[in-house]
Design a protein around this motif. Structure first.
Motif, mmCIF file in Angstrom:
data_model
loop_
_atom_site.group_PDB
_atom_site.id
_atom_site.type_symbol
_atom_site.label_atom_id
_atom_site.label_comp_id
_atom_site.label_asym_id
_atom_site.label_seq_id
_atom_site.Cartn_x
_atom_site.Cartn_y
_atom_site.Cartn_z
ATOM 1 N N ILE A 37 0.851 -1.200 0.000
ATOM 2 C CA ILE A 37 0.000 0.000 0.000
ATOM 3 C C ILE A 37 0.886 1.249 0.000
ATOM 4 N N HIS A 40 2.650 1.662 -3.466
ATOM 5 C CA HIS A 40 1.782 2.053 -4.577
ATOM 6 C C HIS A 40 1.116 3.406 -4.373
ATOM 7 N N CYS A 42 -1.275 4.525 -2.393
ATOM 8 C CA CYS A 42 -2.739 4.539 -2.275
ATOM 9 C C CYS A 42 -3.232 5.754 -1.476
ATOM 10 N N CYS A 45 -5.032 9.037 -2.655
ATOM 11 C CA CYS A 45 -6.489 9.153 -2.812
ATOM 12 C C CYS A 45 -7.289 8.689 -1.598
ATOM 13 N N HIS A 46 -6.692 7.836 -0.755
ATOM 14 C CA HIS A 46 -7.441 7.276 0.379
ATOM 15 C C HIS A 46 -6.764 7.618 1.699
ATOM 16 N N LEU A 86 -8.832 -4.681 -6.548
ATOM 17 C CA LEU A 86 -7.504 -4.088 -6.365
ATOM 18 C C LEU A 86 -6.650 -4.249 -7.620
ATOM 19 N N MET A 98 -11.298 5.065 -9.714
ATOM 20 C CA MET A 98 -10.042 4.442 -9.261
ATOM 21 C C MET A 98 -9.367 3.740 -10.434
ATOM 22 N N MET A 101 -3.765 0.069 -10.750
ATOM 23 C CA MET A 101 -2.511 0.579 -10.191
ATOM 24 C C MET A 101 -1.325 -0.345 -10.478
#
Ligand code: HEC
Length: 119
Positions: A37, A40, A42, A45-46, A86, A98, A101
């Motif tokens: 995580i 990458h 993440c 955005c989160h 994912l 999304m 990725m």
């Protein structure tokens, strides 16, 4: 109806049905998932508990994602669907914001294992 849902959950052992799901994902490792995580990005955005980031709200916060009924509002929140999501969200929902990725399947399993631990 409630009894039926519970029965299905018991028979299939679906983690998403329980308060605090134990997700049976062979070979998955939540600590490796946490690293993936981070790698990458993440958090661009989160907001994700346990991962430092800018508190972004582009996507939904991932705290308590295990308790959600649907992923992206379109597929049931099952480990198999989480992994599919994912790896390639637009393949699950062509309208989603999304992007894919470049997550591999082993990484997706690890990431899912981490996400399902979040309170
Ligand atoms: C460019 C922004 C962006 C990035 C980067 C991103 N996401 Fe998302 N993500 C979103 C958006 C927007 C949604 C909501 C999708 C929808 O409802 O269609 C979402 C939804 C999700 C969901 C489903 C949550 C729910 O409650 O439905 C999960 C899980 C998720 N993202 C995990 C990740 C992980 C893990 C990474 C890193 C590998 C990541 N996201 C990277 C934007 C992003």
């Amino acid at each position: 109806m409630k009894e039926l849902v519970l029965g299905v959950c018991l028979v299939l052992g679906i983690g998403a049905c329980s308060e605090r799901p134990v997700v049976p994902m062979l070979g998955a490792d939540a600590d490796r998932g946490k690293d993936a995580i981070r790698r990458h990005g993440c958090v661009a955005c989160h907001t994700i508990p346990g991962i430092a980031g800018p508190a972004s709200n582009v996507g939904p916060p991932l705290a308590q994602v295990a308790r959600r009924a649907y992923l992206g509002g379109v597929v049931p929140n099952l480990p198999s669907e989480m992994i599919r999501w994912l790896i390639d969200p637009p393949q699950v929902d062509p309208q989603t914001a999304m992007p894919a990725m470049g997550i591999t399947e082993p990484e997706a399993r690890d990431i899912a294992a981490y996400l399902y631990t979040l309170d």
